[in-house]
Design a protein around this motif. Structure first.
Motif, PDB file in Angstrom:
ATOM      1  N   ASN A  61      -0.242   4.122  -4.147  1.00 18.96           N
ATOM      2  CA  ASN A  61      -0.811   4.062  -3.569  1.00 18.96           C
ATOM      3  C   ASN A  61      -1.058   2.143  -3.479  1.00 18.96           C
ATOM      4  O   ASN A  61      -0.900   1.385  -2.071  1.00 18.96           O
ATOM      5  CB  ASN A  61      -1.696   4.761  -3.102  1.00 18.96           C
ATOM      6  CG  ASN A  61      -1.770   6.579  -2.865  1.00 18.96           C
ATOM      7  OD1 ASN A  61      -0.603   6.322  -1.821  1.00 18.96           O
ATOM      8  ND2 ASN A  61      -2.056   7.191  -2.831  1.00 18.96           N
TER       9      ASN A  61
ATOM     10  N   GLN B  62       2.321   0.196  -3.058  1.00 20.29           N
ATOM     11  CA  GLN B  62       2.387   0.254  -1.563  1.00 20.29           C
ATOM     12  C   GLN B  62       1.897  -0.664  -1.016  1.00 20.29           C
ATOM     13  O   GLN B  62       2.702  -1.202  -0.245  1.00 20.29           O
ATOM     14  CB  GLN B  62       2.647   1.835  -0.683  1.00 20.29           C
ATOM     15  CG  GLN B  62       2.908   2.201   0.362  1.00 20.29           C
ATOM     16  CD  GLN B  62       3.092   3.372   0.952  1.00 20.29           C
ATOM     17  OE1 GLN B  62       4.360   4.298   0.823  1.00 20.29           O
ATOM     18  NE2 GLN B  62       1.784   3.788   1.572  1.00 20.29           N
ATOM     19  N   SER B  63       0.785  -0.276  -1.088  1.00 23.74           N
ATOM     20  CA  SER B  63      -0.563  -1.079  -0.010  1.00 23.74           C
ATOM     21  C   SER B  63       0.008  -2.794  -0.211  1.00 23.74           C
ATOM     22  O   SER B  63      -0.522  -3.299   1.012  1.00 23.74           O
ATOM     23  CB  SER B  63      -1.838  -0.756  -0.675  1.00 23.74           C
ATOM     24  OG  SER B  63      -2.614  -2.083   0.364  1.00 23.74           O
TER      25      SER B  63
ATOM     26  N   ALA C  74      -6.338   2.616  -0.805  1.00 26.89           N
ATOM     27  CA  ALA C  74      -5.238   3.277  -0.736  1.00 26.89           C
ATOM     28  C   ALA C  74      -5.823   3.538  -2.139  1.00 26.89           C
ATOM     29  O   ALA C  74      -4.992   5.276  -2.383  1.00 26.89           O
ATOM     30  CB  ALA C  74      -4.153   2.111  -1.140  1.00 26.89           C
TER      31      ALA C  74
ATOM     32  N   LEU D 217      -6.768   8.026  -1.878  1.00 24.97           N
ATOM     33  CA  LEU D 217      -5.758   8.206  -0.752  1.00 24.97           C
ATOM     34  C   LEU D 217      -5.930   9.916  -2.089  1.00 24.97           C
ATOM     35  O   LEU D 217      -4.941  10.163  -2.773  1.00 24.97           O
ATOM     36  CB  LEU D 217      -4.272   8.175   0.135  1.00 24.97           C
ATOM     37  CG  LEU D 217      -4.857   6.842   1.160  1.00 24.97           C
ATOM     38  CD1 LEU D 217      -3.652   6.759   1.247  1.00 24.97           C
ATOM     39  CD2 LEU D 217      -5.857   7.754   1.963  1.00 24.97           C
TER      40      LEU D 217
ATOM     41  N   SER E  30      -1.298  10.681   1.185  1.00 30.06           N
ATOM     42  CA  SER E  30       0.123   9.951   0.779  1.00 30.06           C
ATOM     43  C   SER E  30       1.178   9.761   1.225  1.00 30.06           C
ATOM     44  O   SER E  30       1.931   8.880   1.345  1.00 30.06           O
ATOM     45  CB  SER E  30      -0.541   9.812  -0.347  1.00 30.06           C
ATOM     46  OG  SER E  30      -1.059   9.165  -1.213  1.00 30.06           O
TER      47      SER E  30
ATOM     48  N   GLN F 210       1.115   9.077   4.875  1.00 29.58           N
ATOM     49  CA  GLN F 210       0.986   7.701   5.267  1.00 29.58           C
ATOM     50  C   GLN F 210       3.046   6.720   4.189  1.00 29.58           C
ATOM     51  O   GLN F 210       3.006   6.133   5.522  1.00 29.58           O
ATOM     52  CB  GLN F 210       0.034   6.982   4.473  1.00 29.58           C
ATOM     53  CG  GLN F 210       0.194   5.832   4.633  1.00 29.58           C
ATOM     54  CD  GLN F 210      -1.203   5.056   3.587  1.00 29.58           C
ATOM     55  OE1 GLN F 210      -1.281   5.031   2.651  1.00 29.58           O
ATOM     56  NE2 GLN F 210      -2.275   4.571   4.459  1.00 29.58           N
ATOM     57  N   HIS F 211       3.017   7.414   4.019  1.00 30.74           N
ATOM     58  CA  HIS F 211       4.133   6.975   3.360  1.00 30.74           C
ATOM     59  C   HIS F 211       5.781   7.122   4.401  1.00 30.74           C
ATOM     60  O   HIS F 211       6.628   6.197   4.387  1.00 30.74           O
ATOM     61  CB  HIS F 211       5.611   7.914   2.166  1.00 30.74           C
ATOM     62  CG  HIS F 211       5.982   7.150   0.923  1.00 30.74           C
ATOM     63  ND1 HIS F 211       5.902   5.857   0.746  1.00 30.74           N
ATOM     64  CD2 HIS F 211       7.476   7.319   1.513  1.00 30.74           C
ATOM     65  CE1 HIS F 211       7.656   5.697   0.468  1.00 30.74           C
ATOM     66  NE2 HIS F 211       8.248   6.233   0.759  1.00 30.74           N
TER      67      HIS F 211
ATOM     68  N   LEU G 293       6.636   9.049  -5.909  1.00 26.22           N
ATOM     69  CA  LEU G 293       5.573   9.584  -5.191  1.00 26.22           C
ATOM     70  C   LEU G 293       5.903  11.351  -4.565  1.00 26.22           C
ATOM     71  O   LEU G 293       5.480  12.087  -5.172  1.00 26.22           O
ATOM     72  CB  LEU G 293       4.956   9.761  -3.533  1.00 26.22           C
ATOM     73  CG  LEU G 293       4.686  10.283  -2.951  1.00 26.22           C
ATOM     74  CD1 LEU G 293       3.154   9.905  -2.985  1.00 26.22           C
ATOM     75  CD2 LEU G 293       4.810   9.406  -0.952  1.00 26.22           C
TER      76      LEU G 293
END
Length: 180
Positions: free
Chosen positions: A28, A31-32, A94, A97, A102, A105-106, A175
């Protein structure tokens, strides 16, 4: 002996859950960071276009004046989008989560990026159409300048969105491996 086996099983499960939580938090956060970098690039591009376009538009003539005009308008919108996205990314933790949040959101980020890739192609086609239409219009200079600006912005956004989508897709396996 049973006590030690139960204790060992408990420790093994807790270590596995802890490792999974650390992996999820790392995913996370990465990714952020990717999305933050993308929004900083978009915001920098927007500011650069607004500043340069403002100075160049004062001295430009004919279709170049309209080119810089459209770049300024277009990048005001880009700057707003980048600012709102950065605010959302910077105010969200992030790492906090859970797995289902996650995944949702992804998936949402990927859907937005793929939609944007489609829009970017549409922008390029619109800019090309405006340039073609300029050949037969009394507003030749305006349509040609706007078309050139929209093609340029569309290509930049297409490259940015493809890079961001590829970076998110590249780590998606991490993930999905966490799903029991």
């Amino acid at each position: 002996m049973k006590k030690y086996l139960c204790l060992l099983l408990f420790l093994l499960v807790s270590v596995t859950v802890n490792a999974q939580t650390n992996t999820l938090a790392a995913f996370n956060l990465h990714q952020s960071e990717v999305l933050k970098a993308g929004m900083f690039v978009l915001g920098g591009w927007a500011l650069l276009n607004i500043v340069i376009g403002s100075f160049r538009m004062m001295k430009a003539t004919r279709n170049k004046r309209f080119f810089f005009q459209m770049n300024i308008y277009w990048n005001i919108v880009n700057l707003v989008i980048a600012s709102v996205a950065l605010y959302a990314l910077l105010t969200t933790d992030a790492a906090a989560l859970n797995l289902s949040q996650s995944i949702v959101q992804h998936g949402w980020y990927k859907k937005v990026l793929y939609l944007n890739i489609g829009l970017d192609v549409a922008y390029i086609l619109l800019g090309m159409w405006l340039q073609e239409r300029a050949r037969y219009s009394p507003k030749t200079e305006q349509l040609k300048g706007w078309g050139q600006a929209i093609v340029l912005q569309g290509f930049f956004l297409l490259i940015l969105d493809i890079v961001l989508a590829a970076m998110l897709e590249n780590r998606a396996a991490i993930l999905y491996s966490l799903i029991p």
